[in-house]
Scaffold this motif. Sequence first.
Motif, PDB file in Angstrom:
ATOM      1  N   ALA A  40      17.523  12.098 -24.026  1.00  0.00           N
ATOM      2  CA  ALA A  40      18.937  12.346 -24.305  1.00  0.00           C
ATOM      3  C   ALA A  40      19.819  11.277 -23.657  1.00  0.00           C
ATOM      4  CB  ALA A  40      19.341  13.739 -23.834  1.00  0.00           C
ATOM      5  N   VAL A  41      19.449  10.843 -22.449  1.00  0.00           N
ATOM      6  CA  VAL A  41      20.199   9.773 -21.775  1.00  0.00           C
ATOM      7  C   VAL A  41      20.210   8.532 -22.660  1.00  0.00           C
ATOM      8  CG1 VAL A  41      20.283   8.198 -19.800  1.00  0.00           C
ATOM      9  CG2 VAL A  41      19.712  10.604 -19.438  1.00  0.00           C
ATOM     10  N   TYR A  42      19.035   8.133 -23.121  1.00  0.00           N
ATOM     11  CA  TYR A  42      18.945   6.914 -23.929  1.00  0.00           C
ATOM     12  C   TYR A  42      19.580   7.078 -25.304  1.00  0.00           C
ATOM     13  CZ  TYR A  42      16.516   4.488 -20.306  1.00  0.00           C
ATOM     14  OH  TYR A  42      16.233   3.877 -19.119  1.00  0.00           O
ATOM     15  N   ALA A  57      22.014  11.593 -16.982  1.00  0.00           N
ATOM     16  CA  ALA A  57      21.137  10.942 -15.994  1.00  0.00           C
ATOM     17  C   ALA A  57      21.261  11.616 -14.629  1.00  0.00           C
ATOM     18  CB  ALA A  57      21.470   9.451 -15.892  1.00  0.00           C
ATOM     19  N   ARG A  58      22.463  12.042 -14.296  1.00  0.00           N
ATOM     20  CA  ARG A  58      22.675  12.761 -13.029  1.00  0.00           C
ATOM     21  C   ARG A  58      21.867  14.061 -13.039  1.00  0.00           C
ATOM     22  NH1 ARG A  58      27.856  13.270 -13.318  1.00  0.00           N
ATOM     23  NH2 ARG A  58      28.285  11.296 -12.299  1.00  0.00           N
ATOM     24  N   ASP A  72      15.626   5.369 -11.686  1.00  0.00           N
ATOM     25  CA  ASP A  72      15.750   4.122 -12.432  1.00  0.00           C
ATOM     26  C   ASP A  72      16.680   4.310 -13.628  1.00  0.00           C
ATOM     27  OD1 ASP A  72      14.647   1.293 -12.984  1.00  0.00           O
ATOM     28  OD2 ASP A  72      14.393   2.361 -14.889  1.00  0.00           O
ATOM     29  N   THR A  73      16.514   5.420 -14.336  1.00  0.00           N
ATOM     30  CA  THR A  73      17.386   5.700 -15.477  1.00  0.00           C
ATOM     31  C   THR A  73      18.837   5.860 -15.026  1.00  0.00           C
ATOM     32  OG1 THR A  73      15.574   6.760 -16.682  1.00  0.00           O
ATOM     33  CG2 THR A  73      17.819   7.320 -17.382  1.00  0.00           C
ATOM     34  N   TYR A  74      19.037   6.574 -13.940  1.00  0.00           N
ATOM     35  CA  TYR A  74      20.375   6.755 -13.376  1.00  0.00           C
ATOM     36  C   TYR A  74      20.978   5.388 -13.031  1.00  0.00           C
ATOM     37  CZ  TYR A  74      23.682   9.799 -10.715  1.00  0.00           C
ATOM     38  OH  TYR A  74      24.757  10.504 -10.247  1.00  0.00           O
ATOM     39  N   GLY A  75      20.180   4.555 -12.401  1.00  0.00           N
ATOM     40  CA  GLY A  75      20.637   3.206 -12.064  1.00  0.00           C
ATOM     41  C   GLY A  75      20.974   2.388 -13.298  1.00  0.00           C
TER      42      GLY A  75
END
Length: 123
Positions: A40-42, A57-58, A72-75
């Motif tokens: 979902a983030v991507y 991401a949070r 890493d995704t959050y970053g």
Amino acid sequence: MYVMQNELLQIDEQTLTVKSDSIINYILSNGIPGSILNGAVYAAMKKNELKHALALARLQALMTPANPNSWDTYGEVYYFLGETKLAKRYETQSKRIDKDFKQGGEETWKRDLEDFKKQWAEK
């Protein structure tokens, strides 16, 4: 699984933030894998909905804090938002969790951002 990802994409950023505990509880109680949240983030990033991607991401980082990919995704989302200092801190966090974590990181984020910018320009 794709249905759940779409449902997450329909939740506005404020709700994702304010009701994060309830959403995480629902995900965990229903055995929904973290990969759905990551997807979902991507998906949000692909749509250039970066604030929405950040809220997702949070949630992912809160739900799976021992997973280096979560950080890493959050970053990466912060990197896309131009918050490179904070992004690098999360890259460091992912390496603290797993010193052998090779996925992601700033070089990958740069390539991903260029790819997404091309996709965004095509729309």
